[in-house]
Scaffold this motif. Structure first.
Motif, PDB file in Angstrom:
ATOM      1  N   VAL A  53      -0.198  -1.103   4.925  1.00 15.92           N
ATOM      2  CA  VAL A  53       0.839  -1.207   3.898  1.00 15.92           C
ATOM      3  C   VAL A  53       0.258  -0.864   2.532  1.00 15.92           C
ATOM      4  O   VAL A  53       0.854  -0.117   1.747  1.00 15.92           O
ATOM      5  CB  VAL A  53       1.459  -2.620   3.910  1.00 15.92           C
ATOM      6  N   GLU A  54      -0.942  -1.374   2.249  1.00 14.47           N
ATOM      7  CA  GLU A  54      -1.596  -1.105   0.960  1.00 14.47           C
ATOM      8  C   GLU A  54      -1.895   0.391   0.794  1.00 14.47           C
ATOM      9  O   GLU A  54      -1.648   0.970  -0.261  1.00 14.47           O
ATOM     10  CB  GLU A  54      -2.891  -1.915   0.882  1.00 14.47           C
ATOM     11  N   TYR A  55      -2.407   1.032   1.844  1.00 19.29           N
ATOM     12  CA  TYR A  55      -2.763   2.449   1.758  1.00 19.29           C
ATOM     13  C   TYR A  55      -1.527   3.338   1.624  1.00 19.29           C
ATOM     14  O   TYR A  55      -1.565   4.350   0.920  1.00 19.29           O
ATOM     15  CB  TYR A  55      -3.581   2.886   2.971  1.00 19.29           C
ATOM     16  N   VAL A  56      -0.444   2.995   2.298  1.00 16.79           N
ATOM     17  CA  VAL A  56       0.790   3.775   2.161  1.00 16.79           C
ATOM     18  C   VAL A  56       1.272   3.712   0.718  1.00 16.79           C
ATOM     19  O   VAL A  56       1.655   4.729   0.135  1.00 16.79           O
ATOM     20  CB  VAL A  56       1.874   3.278   3.145  1.00 16.79           C
ATOM     21  N   GLU A  57       1.225   2.525   0.129  1.00 15.37           N
ATOM     22  CA  GLU A  57       1.666   2.375  -1.266  1.00 15.37           C
ATOM     23  C   GLU A  57       0.740   3.157  -2.208  1.00 15.37           C
ATOM     24  O   GLU A  57       1.219   3.832  -3.130  1.00 15.37           O
ATOM     25  CB  GLU A  57       1.699   0.901  -1.660  1.00 15.37           C
ATOM     26  N   LYS A  58      -0.561   3.109  -1.976  1.00 16.09           N
ATOM     27  CA  LYS A  58      -1.494   3.871  -2.814  1.00 16.09           C
ATOM     28  C   LYS A  58      -1.247   5.374  -2.665  1.00 16.09           C
ATOM     29  O   LYS A  58      -1.288   6.118  -3.646  1.00 16.09           O
ATOM     30  CB  LYS A  58      -2.949   3.547  -2.440  1.00 16.09           C
ATOM     31  N   TRP A  59      -0.998   5.821  -1.446  1.00 13.82           N
ATOM     32  CA  TRP A  59      -0.730   7.243  -1.219  1.00 13.82           C
ATOM     33  C   TRP A  59       0.524   7.656  -1.968  1.00 13.82           C
ATOM     34  O   TRP A  59       0.541   8.688  -2.644  1.00 13.82           O
ATOM     35  CB  TRP A  59      -0.570   7.509   0.280  1.00 13.82           C
ATOM     36  N   ARG A  99       9.353   3.895   0.668  1.00 17.63           N
ATOM     37  CA  ARG A  99       9.235   2.560   0.087  1.00 17.63           C
ATOM     38  C   ARG A  99      10.371   1.652   0.543  1.00 17.63           C
ATOM     39  O   ARG A  99      10.154   0.474   0.819  1.00 17.63           O
ATOM     40  CB  ARG A  99       9.168   2.646  -1.422  1.00 17.63           C
ATOM     41  N   LYS A 100      11.575   2.202   0.608  1.00 10.57           N
ATOM     42  CA  LYS A 100      12.716   1.406   1.058  1.00 10.57           C
ATOM     43  C   LYS A 100      12.499   0.937   2.493  1.00 10.57           C
ATOM     44  O   LYS A 100      12.806  -0.202   2.843  1.00 10.57           O
ATOM     45  CB  LYS A 100      14.004   2.213   0.940  1.00 10.57           C
ATOM     46  N   ASN A 101      11.947   1.812   3.326  1.00  7.49           N
ATOM     47  CA  ASN A 101      11.672   1.438   4.710  1.00  7.49           C
ATOM     48  C   ASN A 101      10.518   0.443   4.830  1.00  7.49           C
ATOM     49  O   ASN A 101      10.404  -0.240   5.844  1.00  7.49           O
ATOM     50  CB  ASN A 101      11.397   2.681   5.557  1.00  7.49           C
ATOM     51  N   LEU A 102       9.665   0.386   3.808  1.00  8.24           N
ATOM     52  CA  LEU A 102       8.570  -0.588   3.821  1.00  8.24           C
ATOM     53  C   LEU A 102       9.022  -1.973   3.335  1.00  8.24           C
ATOM     54  O   LEU A 102       8.332  -2.952   3.576  1.00  8.24           O
ATOM     55  CB  LEU A 102       7.407  -0.116   2.942  1.00  8.24           C
ATOM     56  N   ASP A 103      10.159  -2.042   2.648  1.00  7.26           N
ATOM     57  CA  ASP A 103      10.626  -3.329   2.128  1.00  7.26           C
ATOM     58  C   ASP A 103      10.638  -4.432   3.186  1.00  7.26           C
ATOM     59  O   ASP A 103      10.188  -5.546   2.912  1.00  7.26           O
ATOM     60  CB  ASP A 103      12.017  -3.193   1.491  1.00  7.26           C
ATOM     61  N   PRO A 104      11.139  -4.168   4.403  1.00  2.84           N
ATOM     62  CA  PRO A 104      11.126  -5.241   5.403  1.00  2.84           C
ATOM     63  C   PRO A 104       9.712  -5.725   5.774  1.00  2.84           C
ATOM     64  O   PRO A 104       9.542  -6.856   6.192  1.00  2.84           O
ATOM     65  CB  PRO A 104      11.815  -4.613   6.619  1.00  2.84           C
ATOM     66  N   VAL A 105       8.722  -4.859   5.614  1.00  4.17           N
ATOM     67  CA  VAL A 105       7.346  -5.271   5.915  1.00  4.17           C
ATOM     68  C   VAL A 105       6.832  -6.237   4.845  1.00  4.17           C
ATOM     69  O   VAL A 105       6.124  -7.187   5.136  1.00  4.17           O
ATOM     70  CB  VAL A 105       6.411  -4.047   6.031  1.00  4.17           C
ATOM     71  N   TYR A 106       7.222  -5.978   3.584  1.00  2.32           N
ATOM     72  CA  TYR A 106       6.842  -6.888   2.504  1.00  2.32           C
ATOM     73  C   TYR A 106       7.590  -8.204   2.615  1.00  2.32           C
ATOM     74  O   TYR A 106       7.072  -9.262   2.269  1.00  2.32           O
ATOM     75  CB  TYR A 106       7.133  -6.268   1.130  1.00  2.32           C
TER      76      TYR A 106
END
Length: 138
Positions: A112-118, A46-53
């Protein structure tokens, strides 16, 4: 204890996890999963996804929230025939860019949505397992 001891056969070749595979408990490859390590891995994901958001900009710009973010890609990548010119080659190029943009931005957003759901599903599974184990051990 191996799968053979449990009435099953050995895993097919190539499917065994490495003994030091992240998240597995002592001895590696066994039925024990280190829930804390899995939660830590999800937290790092999730921390690594922050820049994508991205993050909200002080000027409330809807298109720029950092390089590579979904919003920035959606805002700056949305180019079509109206942006490239009216002559045939430019118009066709604009149409191609528009088609590629629609395919890419949908896939990018879904990823991004599917990674968060997973991640949420794995966390829920761990919580349910722990609750069931606690309730059955009482």
């Amino acid at each position: 204890m191996s799968r053979a001891d449990e009435g099953g056969g050995p895993p097919p070749p190539g499917l065994e996890l490495a003994k030091d595979f992240p998240g597995l408990g002592p001895g590696g490859g066994g039925p024990t999963v280190d829930h804390t390590a899995v939660r830590d891995a999800i937290s790092r994901l999730r921390k690594n996804l922050d820049p994508v958001y991205g993050s909200p900009q002080p000027n409330m710009s809807a298109t720029w929230s950092g390089p590579g973010t979904v919003a920035q890609t959606a805002g700056l990548g949305n180019v079509g025939p109206e942006s490239t010119g009216k002559w045939e080659v430019a118009n066709n190029f604009g149409g191609n860019v528009e088609q590629a943009y629609k395919a890419f931005i949908d896939s990018y957003s879904e990823l991004v949505e599917y990674v968060e759901k997973w991640a949420g599903a794995v966390e829920t599974a761990i919580t349910n397992y722990e609750k069931g184990h606690k309730d059955s051990s009482a």
